[in-house]
Design an enzyme around this catalytic site. Structure first.
Site, mmCIF file in Angstrom:
data_model
loop_
_atom_site.group_PDB
_atom_site.id
_atom_site.type_symbol
_atom_site.label_atom_id
_atom_site.label_comp_id
_atom_site.label_asym_id
_atom_site.label_seq_id
_atom_site.Cartn_x
_atom_site.Cartn_y
_atom_site.Cartn_z
ATOM 1 N N GLU A 261 -20.733 1.267 -30.821
ATOM 2 C CA GLU A 261 -21.571 0.881 -31.955
ATOM 3 C C GLU A 261 -21.930 -0.580 -31.737
ATOM 4 O O GLU A 261 -21.056 -1.448 -31.761
ATOM 5 C CB GLU A 261 -20.828 1.060 -33.280
ATOM 6 C CG GLU A 261 -21.681 0.682 -34.475
ATOM 7 C CD GLU A 261 -20.859 0.206 -35.648
ATOM 8 O OE1 GLU A 261 -21.119 -0.904 -36.148
ATOM 9 O OE2 GLU A 261 -19.933 0.939 -36.044
ATOM 10 N N CYS A 300 -22.711 -4.293 -39.913
ATOM 11 C CA CYS A 300 -23.561 -3.706 -38.878
ATOM 12 C C CYS A 300 -24.666 -2.858 -39.473
ATOM 13 O O CYS A 300 -25.678 -2.600 -38.817
ATOM 14 C CB CYS A 300 -22.710 -2.879 -37.917
ATOM 15 S SG CYS A 300 -21.702 -1.625 -38.735
#
Length: 528
Positions: A261, A300
């Site tokens: 990620e 994020c």
């Protein structure tokens, strides 16, 4: 809890606590600059750590059924809840977060574990997961095939980011432990204290077989060198670091699996019908401002590009700026403060440099730092106030579609029609999430499907779900977390889909009686 004397945080490897014996790294309070603790991973016997996890903890975990491992997750939840106040104190001191932001990390982790405990309980006493029905390979059905999932006989190594020291551990560990795979977590050094403390509490409670959950604080040097062909690695961090990891022989030669990620230029899109004065417009404004300020924008999944029809650009800029101006920034210990600091002075420098980089092509619509008075925090703190930039002609931009500033920063981007909005969102080259705002749910169908191939999650909001929608940036364990392209190409969570990363799928071919016998002590893997 006593924070007056900085301690050396020990590592838990091979079923025991071990202090690093080399150079120590200080963990600091990003608001006051005080040293809180020290970490070191120097001198650890990494070979023994990985061997113990694989050879001792792994078989012990897999001797338990899925349902029994789910019960262990429930016990971890109870342990974390019992120590919740201490975790909040650590988050305030080491991450600089206000209580509501600490809740996103700490309570979000507890909720995720609780969800997987419930999902795992549905698998009952099974030790094997089935993938699909039996398929005959002979005309008389005497010879057939059935696909099964078995836990990988290796370890799961987590290399985590600084922004979610609690949730970053447990959203991954929930799936790994439920699957029967031991975990070694390497938290980001700057905020390792919370991760280390949570592991310590779970170890002390004796919930898991020894070695099922290990923590290494400090340098990650040498960890990937121990990764074997049946191990799995999950990384959260920058795309540059991810590229370096992917080039390691663990993956290029030994074919270990890696889930990444990475950077993500997430978008929020105001559809043309959502004019100023409508409910959808107001929801869009609230969500953009909220995503800019929750955890000081250090998420994020935060909104980095807020896209609006050009005719609504000025109205949106004014409305978002008005909300941002009400944000009180400073020391999270002061009850009037609504947004704490960034995680470190280094992160503050990176954010200010990133803002300057974007300002080269975008106008500044709101800058809370111009006349900022940070509450109970001096100029040396890691506090940064929200900044809203603007680019009326979104198609003319380059930097705003290429550069993620990991802080309380977003760019308002104008578009001419919905097709251009979709195109601009895709210029992020793959993102974790995009959100849509409209007064007409059906109007969001076409853009939702058009955006799905470039985003791990599409979050659509109309007035009917204003009070029930879970939020653009909130990662729910029932939904997929990850994204294609620049976002890393990874997948986490998604209900029981998370188990697949930690399992090996095999096609078992043989006599019909054998294939039928595979269903004993087994259950079909659900997708939710």
């Amino acid at each position: 809890m006593d924070m007056s004397t900085p301690a050396l945080l020990e590592n838990y490897v091979a079923g025991r606590w071990v202090a690093g014996d080399g150079e120590r790294t200080a963990l600091t309070d990003p608001v006051t600059g005080d040293t809180l603790a020290f970490v070191s991973s120097a001198g650890l016997d990494l070979d023994a750590a990985f061997a113990f996890a694989r050879d001792t903890a792994g078989p012990a975990l897999r001797a338990l059924s899925y349902g029994e491992r789910a019960q262990r997750l429930s016990q971890i939840v109870a342990t974390l809840q019992a120590n919740r106040d201490d975790y909040y104190a650590i988050a305030t001191a080491n991450s600089g977060t206000v209580a509501t932001d600490s809740a996103v990390d700490i309570d979000g982790a507890i909720y995720t574990l609780s969800t997987y405990a419930k999902l795992g309980a549905s698998l009952g006493d099974a030790h094997t997961l089935l993938d699909g029905a039996t398929v005959p390979l002979a005309k008389d059905a005497s010879f057939a095939v059935r696909h099964v999932f078995r836990p990988t006989p290796g370890v799961a190594l987590f290399i985590n980011a600084f922004n979610f020291p609690s949730w970053g551990l447990w959203e991954k560990a929930a799936g790994a432990l439920l699957a029967g795979v031991p975990v070694i977590v390497k938290p980001a050094t700057s905020t390792a204290w919370l991760t280390q403390r949570m592991v310590a509490d779970v170890v002390a409670a004796g919930i898991l077989p020894p070695g099922s959950l290990s923590v290494i604080c400090g340098s990650a040097a040498g960890l990937l060198d121990r990764i074997g062909p049946f191990d799995v690695v999950s990384f959260t961090g920058s795309a540059d670091t991810a590229a370096t990891l992917r080039a390691h022989p663990a993956f290029t030669e030994r074919s270990a699996r890696i889930n990444v990620e990475a950077d993500s230029l997430n978008s929020a899109i105001l559809l043309p019908d959502a004019a100023p004065g409508t409910a959808a417009f107001d929801q869009f404004v609230r969500e953009v401002a909220r995503e800019m300020t929750v955890k000081s924008g250090q998420k994020c999944t935060a909104i980095r590009r807020a896209m609006v029809p050009v005719e609504h650009f000025d109205a949106a800029a004014t409305a978002i700026a008005e909300r941002l101006a009400k944000t009180v920034v400073g020391n999270p210990r002061n009850e009037t403060v609504k947004m704490g600091s960034l995680v470190s002075a280094a992160q503050k420098r990176a954010v200010l440099d990133g803002i300057a980089h974007l300002q080269a092509e975008a106008e500044t619509l709101y800058d809370g730092n111009r006349d900022a008075v940070f509450v109970d925090a001096n100029v040396n703190s890691a506090c940064v106030a929200p900044v809203l930039l603007g680019l009326r002609d979104g198609a003319a931009g380059k930097r705003v579609h290429d550069t993620e500033v990991f802080g309380p920063v977003a760019t308002l981007v104008g578009y001419r029609d919905i097709d251009e909005a979709v195109m601009l969102a895709k210029r992020g080259q793959g993102s974790l999430v995009v959100s849509l705002y409209s007064n007409d749910a059906v109007a969001m169908r076409a853009p939702a499907l058009a955006l799905a191939d470039a985003h791990g999650r599409v979050h659509a909001v109309d007035p009917s779900v204003a009070k029930t929608q879970t939020g653009h940036g909130n990662v729910m364990p029932q939904s997929l977390h990850g994204g294609p392209g620049r976002a890393g190409g990874g997948e986490e969570l998604g209900g029981l889909r998370a188990l697949r990363f930690y399992q090996v799928r095999s096609a078992v071919q043989g006599p019909a009686a054998l294939v039928e016998a595979l269903t004993q002590d087994a259950v079909e893997l659900p997708t939710s």
